[in-house]
Design a protein around this motif. Structure first.
Motif, mmCIF file in Angstrom:
data_model
loop_
_atom_site.group_PDB
_atom_site.id
_atom_site.type_symbol
_atom_site.label_atom_id
_atom_site.label_comp_id
_atom_site.label_asym_id
_atom_site.label_seq_id
_atom_site.Cartn_x
_atom_site.Cartn_y
_atom_site.Cartn_z
ATOM 1 N N LEU A 1 -8.446 1.498 0.280
ATOM 2 C CA LEU A 1 -7.780 0.374 0.926
ATOM 3 C C LEU A 1 -6.793 0.846 2.004
ATOM 4 O O LEU A 1 -6.716 0.256 3.085
ATOM 5 N N ILE A 2 -6.055 1.918 1.733
ATOM 6 C CA ILE A 2 -5.158 2.465 2.761
ATOM 7 C C ILE A 2 -5.967 2.877 3.985
ATOM 8 O O ILE A 2 -5.616 2.531 5.122
ATOM 9 N N LEU B 1 0.799 -1.223 0.000
ATOM 10 C CA LEU B 1 0.000 0.000 0.000
ATOM 11 C C LEU B 1 0.833 1.274 0.000
ATOM 12 O O LEU B 1 0.459 2.263 -0.630
ATOM 13 N N ASN C 1 3.441 3.284 -7.553
ATOM 14 C CA ASN C 1 2.080 3.783 -7.567
ATOM 15 C C ASN C 1 2.115 5.185 -8.157
ATOM 16 O O ASN C 1 3.130 5.883 -8.038
ATOM 17 N N ARG D 1 0.846 8.800 0.071
ATOM 18 C CA ARG D 1 0.193 7.631 0.677
ATOM 19 C C ARG D 1 0.418 7.588 2.189
ATOM 20 O O ARG D 1 -0.492 7.253 2.951
ATOM 21 N N ASP E 1 -6.901 2.591 -4.107
ATOM 22 C CA ASP E 1 -5.809 2.491 -3.143
ATOM 23 C C ASP E 1 -6.056 3.374 -1.926
ATOM 24 O O ASP E 1 -5.718 2.990 -0.802
#
Length: 181
Positions: free
Chosen positions: A140-141, A37, A42, A49, A137
């Motif tokens: 999900l993070i 992640l 990415n 992130r 993403d």
């Protein structure tokens, strides 16, 4: 003091680090998830992130994750901790891109309730330039950090209060990631 006996001085391995050390069979997959992640290639930068992870952790009031991921974000973003603190105080006016602002809004919605992620939020992120992968993403993070935060706080792990305590971890994470290579 942690709710369970970790078998070592928790000051040596605070927060999730100690929990992963205590149960390496679960720690390994959790480290691999963090690596995927937050470190893997990415279109969102590693710093962005980490900022999402810190933002969710701040909203969850998880001191260890908030402060460690703030340090990790600051080590990878200009102007460092100043930007992280601006986002922490006022994400809607912090000097970040419209795309990151929209993704932080999605992350905050996930943190409140997955069903709080609305078409309006997703459309705003797309309008600001976010791709479907970046939206995925971000969700999900945020979801993973809700789990990490509850893991760390649910077992009452030690969280250093001195921001300098996270500096060495930040250097290591920036250099090596979450899974030792």
């Amino acid at each position: 003091m942690a709710h369970i006996d970790l078998g070592f001085d928790e000051h040596e391995s605070p927060g999730i680090v100690g929990l992963m050390r205590y149960r390496p069979e679960t720690g390994g997959p959790l480290s691999a998830l963090a690596e995927a992640l937050l470190v893997a290639p990415n279109s969102l930068s590693r710093g962005e992130r980490e900022l999402i992870a810190s933002h969710v952790s701040a909203l969850n009031d998880c001191a260890f994750c908030r402060d460690s991921h703030a340090a990790f974000a600051a080590a990878q973003l200009e102007p460092g901790m100043i930007l992280v603190e601006q986002v922490r105080a006022h994400p809607e006016t912090a000097p970040i891109s419209a795309k990151l602002r929209a993704l932080l809004a999605i992350a905050a919605a996930v943190r409140a309730d997955g069903k709080a992620v609305t078409e309006v939020l997703v459309d705003a992120a797309r309008a600001a330039g976010a791709t479907d992968v970046e939206i995925h993403d971000t969700v999900l993070i945020a979801a993973a950090f809700c789990m990490f935060n509850r893991y760390v706080d649910g077992l009452a792990t030690f969280a250093p209060t001195d921001p300098a305590a996270y500096a060495e971890s930040a250097r290591r994470v920036v250099e090596l990631g979450y899974v030792a290579h």
